[in-house]
Design an enzyme around this catalytic site. Structure first.
Site, PDB file in Angstrom:
ATOM      1  N   HIS A 187     -18.975 -34.540 -12.838  1.00  0.00           N
ATOM      2  CA  HIS A 187     -19.557 -33.285 -12.831  1.00  0.00           C
ATOM      3  C   HIS A 187     -19.357 -32.239 -13.914  1.00  0.00           C
ATOM      4  O   HIS A 187     -18.295 -32.332 -14.216  1.00  0.00           O
ATOM      5  CB  HIS A 187     -19.689 -32.645 -11.554  1.00  0.00           C
ATOM      6  CG  HIS A 187     -18.403 -31.660 -10.949  1.00  0.00           C
ATOM      7  ND1 HIS A 187     -18.062 -31.659  -9.631  1.00  0.00           N
ATOM      8  CD2 HIS A 187     -17.596 -31.149 -11.528  1.00  0.00           C
ATOM      9  CE1 HIS A 187     -17.001 -31.017  -9.532  1.00  0.00           C
ATOM     10  NE2 HIS A 187     -16.530 -30.585 -10.895  1.00  0.00           N
ATOM     11  N   ASP A 192     -20.604 -21.122 -12.792  1.00  0.00           N
ATOM     12  CA  ASP A 192     -20.938 -21.084 -11.090  1.00  0.00           C
ATOM     13  C   ASP A 192     -20.413 -20.378 -10.237  1.00  0.00           C
ATOM     14  O   ASP A 192     -19.372 -19.645 -10.745  1.00  0.00           O
ATOM     15  CB  ASP A 192     -20.652 -22.584 -10.788  1.00  0.00           C
ATOM     16  CG  ASP A 192     -19.476 -23.249 -11.482  1.00  0.00           C
ATOM     17  OD1 ASP A 192     -18.538 -22.542 -11.738  1.00  0.00           O
ATOM     18  OD2 ASP A 192     -19.172 -24.669 -11.626  1.00  0.00           O
ATOM     19  N   ASN A 212     -15.369 -36.815 -10.748  1.00  0.00           N
ATOM     20  CA  ASN A 212     -16.549 -37.626 -10.599  1.00  0.00           C
ATOM     21  C   ASN A 212     -17.500 -37.484 -11.645  1.00  0.00           C
ATOM     22  O   ASN A 212     -18.729 -37.911 -11.794  1.00  0.00           O
ATOM     23  CB  ASN A 212     -17.211 -37.251  -9.260  1.00  0.00           C
ATOM     24  CG  ASN A 212     -17.717 -35.744  -9.185  1.00  0.00           C
ATOM     25  OD1 ASN A 212     -17.602 -35.148 -10.328  1.00  0.00           O
ATOM     26  ND2 ASN A 212     -18.228 -35.574  -8.179  1.00  0.00           N
ATOM     27  N   GLU A 234     -23.441 -32.328  -9.830  1.00  0.00           N
ATOM     28  CA  GLU A 234     -22.807 -33.624  -9.303  1.00  0.00           C
ATOM     29  C   GLU A 234     -23.656 -34.799  -9.468  1.00  0.00           C
ATOM     30  O   GLU A 234     -24.841 -34.540  -9.813  1.00  0.00           O
ATOM     31  CB  GLU A 234     -22.969 -33.309  -7.949  1.00  0.00           C
ATOM     32  CG  GLU A 234     -22.145 -32.053  -7.132  1.00  0.00           C
ATOM     33  CD  GLU A 234     -20.552 -32.199  -7.170  1.00  0.00           C
ATOM     34  OE1 GLU A 234     -20.019 -32.932  -8.013  1.00  0.00           O
ATOM     35  OE2 GLU A 234     -20.012 -31.907  -6.225  1.00  0.00           O
TER      36      GLU A 234
HETATM   37  C1  F6R Z   1     -15.710 -24.738 -12.772  1.00  0.00           C
HETATM   38  C2  F6R Z   1     -16.533 -25.919 -12.757  1.00  0.00           C
HETATM   39  C3  F6R Z   1     -16.146 -27.110 -12.633  1.00  0.00           C
HETATM   40  C4  F6R Z   1     -14.712 -27.490 -12.934  1.00  0.00           C
HETATM   41  C5  F6R Z   1     -14.370 -28.882 -12.372  1.00  0.00           C
HETATM   42  C6  F6R Z   1     -12.766 -29.452 -12.798  1.00  0.00           C
HETATM   43  O1  F6R Z   1     -16.408 -23.464 -13.097  1.00  0.00           O
HETATM   44  O2  F6R Z   1     -17.778 -25.754 -13.343  1.00  0.00           O
HETATM   45  O3  F6R Z   1     -16.854 -28.266 -12.992  1.00  0.00           O
HETATM   46  O4  F6R Z   1     -14.581 -27.323 -14.358  1.00  0.00           O
HETATM   47  O5  F6R Z   1     -14.535 -29.306 -11.262  1.00  0.00           O
HETATM   48  O6  F6R Z   1     -12.015 -28.711 -12.166  1.00  0.00           O
HETATM   49  P1  F6R Z   1     -10.149 -28.423 -12.422  1.00  0.00           P
HETATM   50  O7  F6R Z   1     -10.344 -27.776 -13.799  1.00  0.00           O
HETATM   51  O8  F6R Z   1      -9.790 -27.658 -11.318  1.00  0.00           O
HETATM   52  O9  F6R Z   1      -9.973 -29.771 -12.535  1.00  0.00           O
END
Ligand code: F6R
Length: 240
Positions: free
Chosen positions: A138, A67, A136, A143
């Site tokens: 995702h 992403d 959450n 989301e």
């Molecule tokens: C990042 C992504 C997100 C993160 C998630 C956890 O490329 O796709 O889904 O993996 O938000 O983020 P952290 O590792 O910062 O807790």
């Protein structure tokens, strides 16, 4: 789903790096799906060390990231392209031309998304996909919602994600409210998936990933129907 519970963040990072290293050794021209965020930083450091020690080479590896914020330029210091260059690509022997991140400035995000998915298919599909978990539930920026997308698409970010990610920006108001992200189909088509999770903030999601139900309101639960997922978490994430 196989679950590996590690003592701490360092062990989790090493365990993730070892699975990537095995994949790259078995198939030096493999296609990796990569994630950003704080969770994989330690794993990328381990991979950098392995590469510098001559244990593995990325010279024929292709990568596709999950992403990118939208709209955000690749040279913005909070862009995921910048993150990947800084945390991995600049430090290993990968050919940057073979690294791909969704275009955060695409004028037509739908067309860009379609082309991104087609490029992954043309490359032979993703051999190993790395995922982190949003608090959450995702995965990538899919989301919690009633309906989810199959392919790479433009999406809005929930307030909880904007809040969680504001730690990297000067203020919450600076966090982009949209992103381009791989969809659930693009992720599920990966041959193997590893999910990294560290810290108590991920515990509730990990609990939901272990029962026998799936819900689009916790996208990570959809991974239960994939045939080859390894969840690598530390004790804080597993025990809460
Ligand atoms: C990042 C992504 C997100 C993160 C998630 C956890 O490329 O796709 O889904 O993996 O938000 O983020 P952290 O590792 O910062 O807790």
């Amino acid at each position: 789903m196989k679950i590996i519970v590690c003592e701490n963040y360092e062990e989790m990072s090493k365990a993730g790096a070892e699975i990537i290293a095995e994949t790259v050794k078995a198939n030096p021209s493999c296609v990796l799906g990569l994630a950003t965020g704080s969770t994989p930083v330690g794993m990328y450091k381990c991979l950098t060390e392995m590469n510098k020690a001559g244990e593995i080479t990325f010279k024929d590896v292709t990568s596709y990231n999950l992403d990118e914020y939208y709209p955000l330029a690749p040279d913005h210091d909070q862009s995921y392209r910048y993150f990947m260059n800084h945390n991995l690509f600049d430090n290993i022997d990968i050919d940057k031309a073979n690294t791909n991140v969704p275009d955060g400035l695409a004028e037509d995000p739908a067309a860009m998304g379609k082309a991104y998915d087609e490029a992954i298919k043309a490359a032979g599909g993703i051999d190993l996909q790395v995922l982190g978990l949003g608090p959450n539930g995702h995965i990538a920026f899919n989301e919690p919602e009633d309906e989810l997308y199959v392919g790479t698409h433009l999406t809005g970010l929930t307030d909880s994600t904007i809040e969680a990610n504001s730690r990297f920006f000067a203020s919450k108001a600076d966090v982009p409210t949209q992103a381009v992200t791989m969809g659930i189909g693009s992720i599920m088509q990966a041959k193997k998936i590893i999910v990294l999770a560290s810290g108590k903030g991920k515990h509730d999601v990990i609990v939901k990933m272990q029962d026998d139900r799936i819900t689009t309101q916790c996208p990570a639960t959809l991974l239960k129907v994939h045939p080859d997922v390894v969840l690598i978490c530390d004790k804080d994430a597993y025990n809460g």
